[in-house]
Motif scaffolding. Structure first.
Motif, PDB file in Angstrom:
ATOM      1  N   SER A  37      -4.085   3.419  -5.084  1.00 58.70           N
ATOM      2  CA  SER A  37      -3.161   3.646  -6.199  1.00 58.70           C
ATOM      3  C   SER A  37      -1.750   3.190  -5.860  1.00 58.70           C
ATOM      4  O   SER A  37      -0.896   3.088  -6.740  1.00 58.70           O
ATOM      5  CB  SER A  37      -3.160   5.124  -6.608  1.00 58.70           C
ATOM      6  OG  SER A  37      -2.864   5.943  -5.493  1.00 58.70           O
ATOM      7  N   THR A  38      -1.489   2.925  -4.579  1.00 52.49           N
ATOM      8  CA  THR A  38      -0.210   2.364  -4.171  1.00 52.49           C
ATOM      9  C   THR A  38      -0.457   1.483  -2.954  1.00 52.49           C
ATOM     10  O   THR A  38      -1.439   1.681  -2.233  1.00 52.49           O
ATOM     11  CB  THR A  38       0.818   3.467  -3.839  1.00 52.49           C
ATOM     12  OG1 THR A  38       2.061   2.867  -3.511  1.00 52.49           O
ATOM     13  CG2 THR A  38       0.356   4.321  -2.672  1.00 52.49           C
ATOM     14  N   THR A  39       0.415   0.501  -2.729  1.00 50.52           N
ATOM     15  CA  THR A  39       0.224  -0.368  -1.572  1.00 50.52           C
ATOM     16  C   THR A  39       1.115   0.050  -0.402  1.00 50.52           C
ATOM     17  O   THR A  39       0.884  -0.358   0.728  1.00 50.52           O
ATOM     18  CB  THR A  39       0.542  -1.839  -1.923  1.00 50.52           C
ATOM     19  OG1 THR A  39       1.868  -1.904  -2.452  1.00 50.52           O
ATOM     20  CG2 THR A  39      -0.442  -2.375  -2.941  1.00 50.52           C
ATOM     21  N   LEU A  41       3.584   3.484   1.217  1.00 51.85           N
ATOM     22  CA  LEU A  41       3.801   4.917   1.132  1.00 51.85           C
ATOM     23  C   LEU A  41       4.665   5.328   2.317  1.00 51.85           C
ATOM     24  O   LEU A  41       4.501   4.806   3.418  1.00 51.85           O
ATOM     25  CB  LEU A  41       2.429   5.594   1.219  1.00 51.85           C
ATOM     26  CG  LEU A  41       2.304   7.074   0.943  1.00 51.85           C
ATOM     27  CD1 LEU A  41       2.656   7.359  -0.511  1.00 51.85           C
ATOM     28  CD2 LEU A  41       0.869   7.503   1.216  1.00 51.85           C
TER      29      LEU A  41
END
Ligand SMILES: [Cu+2]
Length: 109
Positions: A37-39, A41
């Motif tokens: 959901s994200t690349t 973090l």
């Protein structure tokens, strides 16, 4: 002695709070359509990241980074795995089944 009674209650409350904090994930990362959901973090040392599989296929997340290596094994839709990051640095998370899946986690002190 009423004072002793109240002291015991306070300690019990603190212990319950600490247990809850250790179990709850600090960040949740979803997996869907063979992507995270994200690349990227950023987390703090000691944080726990929960990898939730909301995809129609299974994933096998792992990391070979110097900061931390792990292999979460294969887990299907509806399941999740958690990782606690205990050292500062950068961890690249990949999927053994889908090489295009990439997630970079920066762990800060
Ligand atoms: Cu995968």
């Amino acid at each position: 002695m009423p004072g002793v009674f109240f002291k015991s209650v306070s300690i019990a409350t603190i212990l319950v709070g600490a247990t809850f904090a250790a179990v709850a994930a600090d960040v949740v990362v979803d997996q869907k359509d063979k992507q995270f959901s994200t690349t990227e973090l950023t987390v703090k040392v000691g944080d726990t990241v929960k990898f939730q599989n909301n995809d129609s296929v299974s994933h096998n997340l792992f990391s070979l980074s110097d900061t931390m290596t792990f292999d979460l094994g294969t887990f299907p839709n509806g399941e999740s795995r958690e990782v606690q990051f205990e050292q500062p640095g950068v961890v690249d998370v990949e999927c053994a089944i889908h090489p295009t899946m990439k997630l970079k986690i920066a762990i800060e002190e």
